[in-house]
Enzyme design. Sequence first.
Site, PDB file in Angstrom:
ATOM      1  N   ASP A  29       0.577  -0.923   0.055  1.00 34.37           N
ATOM      2  CA  ASP A  29      -0.286   0.299   0.149  1.00 34.37           C
ATOM      3  C   ASP A  29       1.035   0.691  -0.092  1.00 34.37           C
ATOM      4  O   ASP A  29       1.796   1.662   1.385  1.00 34.37           O
ATOM      5  CB  ASP A  29      -1.112   0.088   0.791  1.00 34.37           C
ATOM      6  CG  ASP A  29      -2.115   0.491   1.383  1.00 34.37           C
ATOM      7  OD1 ASP A  29      -2.126   1.531   0.243  1.00 34.37           O
ATOM      8  OD2 ASP A  29      -3.783   0.391   0.779  1.00 34.37           O
ATOM      9  N   ASP A  43      -3.082   4.209  -2.529  1.00 32.87           N
ATOM     10  CA  ASP A  43      -3.833   5.480  -1.613  1.00 32.87           C
ATOM     11  C   ASP A  43      -4.822   7.063  -2.145  1.00 32.87           C
ATOM     12  O   ASP A  43      -3.586   7.227  -2.778  1.00 32.87           O
ATOM     13  CB  ASP A  43      -3.647   5.425  -0.692  1.00 32.87           C
ATOM     14  CG  ASP A  43      -5.148   5.755   0.397  1.00 32.87           C
ATOM     15  OD1 ASP A  43      -5.545   4.205   0.678  1.00 32.87           O
ATOM     16  OD2 ASP A  43      -4.953   6.619   1.139  1.00 32.87           O
ATOM     17  N   GLU A  77      -6.274   3.802  -6.460  1.00 30.71           N
ATOM     18  CA  GLU A  77      -7.075   3.996  -5.989  1.00 30.71           C
ATOM     19  C   GLU A  77      -8.259   5.481  -5.842  1.00 30.71           C
ATOM     20  O   GLU A  77      -7.146   6.025  -5.480  1.00 30.71           O
ATOM     21  CB  GLU A  77      -7.539   4.005  -4.365  1.00 30.71           C
ATOM     22  CG  GLU A  77      -8.455   4.075  -3.836  1.00 30.71           C
ATOM     23  CD  GLU A  77      -8.938   3.904  -1.952  1.00 30.71           C
ATOM     24  OE1 GLU A  77      -9.358   3.791  -1.080  1.00 30.71           O
ATOM     25  OE2 GLU A  77      -8.045   5.449  -1.379  1.00 30.71           O
ATOM     26  N   HIS A  82     -11.111  -2.641   2.898  1.00 32.21           N
ATOM     27  CA  HIS A  82     -11.353  -2.817   4.578  1.00 32.21           C
ATOM     28  C   HIS A  82     -11.961  -1.170   5.574  1.00 32.21           C
ATOM     29  O   HIS A  82     -12.535  -0.881   6.263  1.00 32.21           O
ATOM     30  CB  HIS A  82      -9.412  -2.436   4.932  1.00 32.21           C
ATOM     31  CG  HIS A  82      -9.097  -1.268   4.225  1.00 32.21           C
ATOM     32  ND1 HIS A  82      -8.590  -1.167   2.893  1.00 32.21           N
ATOM     33  CD2 HIS A  82      -8.544   0.137   5.213  1.00 32.21           C
ATOM     34  CE1 HIS A  82      -8.573  -0.129   2.303  1.00 32.21           C
ATOM     35  NE2 HIS A  82      -8.233   0.332   3.617  1.00 32.21           N
ATOM     36  N   ASP A  83     -12.371  -0.899   4.401  1.00 31.63           N
ATOM     37  CA  ASP A  83     -13.498   0.545   4.216  1.00 31.63           C
ATOM     38  C   ASP A  83     -14.662  -0.030   3.848  1.00 31.63           C
ATOM     39  O   ASP A  83     -15.817   1.453   4.147  1.00 31.63           O
ATOM     40  CB  ASP A  83     -12.719   1.536   2.818  1.00 31.63           C
ATOM     41  CG  ASP A  83     -11.452   2.050   3.096  1.00 31.63           C
ATOM     42  OD1 ASP A  83     -11.065   2.049   4.707  1.00 31.63           O
ATOM     43  OD2 ASP A  83     -10.927   2.922   2.394  1.00 31.63           O
TER      44      ASP A  83
HETATM   45  O1  TEU Z   1      -9.269   5.508   1.368  1.00 30.52           O
HETATM   46  C1  TEU Z   1     -10.251   6.933   0.654  1.00 30.52           C
HETATM   47  C2  TEU Z   1     -11.503   7.028   0.734  1.00 30.52           C
HETATM   48  O2  TEU Z   1     -11.953   7.821  -0.043  1.00 30.52           O
HETATM   49  C3  TEU Z   1     -12.089   5.889   1.132  1.00 30.52           C
HETATM   50  O3  TEU Z   1     -12.231   4.557   0.520  1.00 30.52           O
HETATM   51  C4  TEU Z   1     -13.098   6.318   2.262  1.00 30.52           C
HETATM   52  O4  TEU Z   1     -11.681   6.093   3.326  1.00 30.52           O
HETATM   53  C5  TEU Z   1     -14.157   5.775   2.614  1.00 30.52           C
HETATM   54  O5  TEU Z   1     -14.719   5.337   2.012  1.00 30.52           O
HETATM   55  C6  TEU Z   1     -14.637   6.031   4.236  1.00 30.52           C
HETATM   56  O6  TEU Z   1     -15.775   5.793   4.840  1.00 30.52           O
HETATM   57  C7  TEU Z   1      -8.073   5.489   1.360  1.00 30.52           C
HETATM   58  C8  TEU Z   1      -8.278   4.405   2.445  1.00 30.52           C
HETATM   59  O7  TEU Z   1      -8.336   3.277   2.071  1.00 30.52           O
HETATM   60  C9  TEU Z   1      -8.955   4.197   3.365  1.00 30.52           C
HETATM   61  O8  TEU Z   1      -8.852   3.597   4.626  1.00 30.52           O
HETATM   62  C10 TEU Z   1      -8.237   5.979   4.666  1.00 30.52           C
HETATM   63  O9  TEU Z   1      -8.701   5.774   5.587  1.00 30.52           O
HETATM   64  C11 TEU Z   1      -7.793   7.015   3.675  1.00 30.52           C
HETATM   65  O10 TEU Z   1      -7.752   6.192   2.037  1.00 30.52           O
HETATM   66  C12 TEU Z   1      -6.689   7.654   4.086  1.00 30.52           C
HETATM   67  O11 TEU Z   1      -5.819   7.375   3.559  1.00 30.52           O
END
Ligand code: TEU
Length: 555
Positions: free
Chosen positions: A103, A204, A252, A329-330
Amino acid sequence: MQSQDEARAWWKEAVIYQIYPRSFADSNGDGIGDLNGITAHLPYLAKLGIDVIWLSPVYASPNDDNGYDISDYRAIMDEFGTMEDFDYLLTAAHRLGIKIVMDLVVNHTSDEHAWFVESRSSATNDKRDWYIWRDPVDGREPNDWQSVFSGPAWELDEATGQYYLHCFSRKQPDLNWDNPAVRDAVFDMMTWWCEKGIDGFRMDVISMISKDPSFANGPLGTHVCNGPHVHEYLQEMRTRVLSRFDLLTVGETGGVTIDEAKRYANADGSELNMVFEFDHVDGDATTSGNLYDKWGYAKPQLPAVRGIFNRWQLGLEGVAWNSLYWDNHDQPRVVSRFGDDRPEWRVLSAKMLATCLHMMKGTPYIYQGEELGMTNKHFSGPEELVDVEEVNAWHELVEEKGILSAEELLLCFDAVARDNARTPMQWDASPNAGFCTEDVEPWPAVNQNYHQINAAACLADPDSVFYYYQELIELRHRNPIVVYGSFHPLLEDSDSIWAYERHLGDRVLTVACNWTDREQRCDLWDENPGTRLIGNYTTHEDGILLPYEAYVTVR
Ligand code: TEU
Ligand code: CA
């Protein structure tokens, strides 16, 4: 372009398994997952048949956002182990033919990263311009941007009187990618990891690295996603780092449109291999531009979800490459969100959803526990909130503004909160689900349904969700049509069935999935029954699809 001519690539043929290290397996009895825990379970992953692990962040971090706030890119988080443990994991994975994708979190750092500590130390520091600092406007924040994790996206630094930008938590200051020194430092760090032998990067929020220079008021997404220089910076990254190694690169890309995706993930290889977009999971957030508009609990409807996938499949055909995922994970657990997690339907609907996704075009991702049919947890009160996003949302929406009642927000959390995906991996029926030893508290509590739903039980049952995923992965590896076939939607008016074909040469793959708990008529095979490739019932009856039936043929 005919898909028969589409260039072959290992990352198009691969299936990726995402590990959230904190919740995967604890090897040293502190209740927190770690690198040696992952190494110990590599044979399990080899058995599943996956090709690549995407490792959520394992770098040094104060864990305001579980590792997505990095304080040292070249060190391993203490709780996860040492750099030696990492090297051992990489070697052990490679020995089993499994690649590791790291990541890469470089839109922001932790506020405890040495770069930010220097940057905030004075307005004239060398690294001041490594982050995004602005003077107050009328004694307040420079504009009205709201952070993804609630509240203003700006934090005042009392000592220097300026605000810094943080699209996520206040402990995640955004780097200033317009500064060439920042790009140099990031590219050096990436090269260092590549030279170690890693196999790629999951980037990310990479669509957010170039901010709208006007800093005008408005929704955050509109002003920070797909900014004016993002493609230029990614092309520079390609030239200076990515092109020198054989990598899998996935961006992402929140807030990305199909047209933008054609730039990020173009088949010409100028930027990244593939995008990872959110249209099918983000509710209103994509259309509103408010990245934090996620709190709702309506069950997603088949026509809407299918319509989004069909548009993306057709839109990128032959031009660019996409990721295929339900879970990460989100996101909440797929079987609870899109399927039916009642005991009588859980396994069938989990397999149906897996079929639907894995037979499409793109690189599939499996999130730890998805292959067991793991379900959402239940939130009974604010004392259970762990994730910074939940804690902040509670504070803002319930306590501060009263926009939602406590009961309503808890329902939203049950439906979509990120902690649904972060409960420990359920390995077996022993105390703490085999995630950690009995005498410690696991970092968040285990989901109590581990007695029924766990890896050991799945491995002992030939009809389990695990073996179904194993079969889907094998089908992709053996059948070029699953990887390279062009996509053709079917039954686009149906309220209950999701169906499509894939074509390669004169072969046709036909897929139909019943999204309901009722039997449905289906005439797709009336003229030509084809040969069964996979299905989630042992037999298929012509003309109908049983509840949550998925059925796939080739001819
Ligand atoms: O996530 C980015 C993002 O905009 C979304 O996935 C967001 O976290 C989610 O919709 C909120 O509900 C990435 C990572 O995958 C996430 O775990 C981090 O918190 C975020 O970036 C910040 O680094
Ligand atoms: Ca541990």
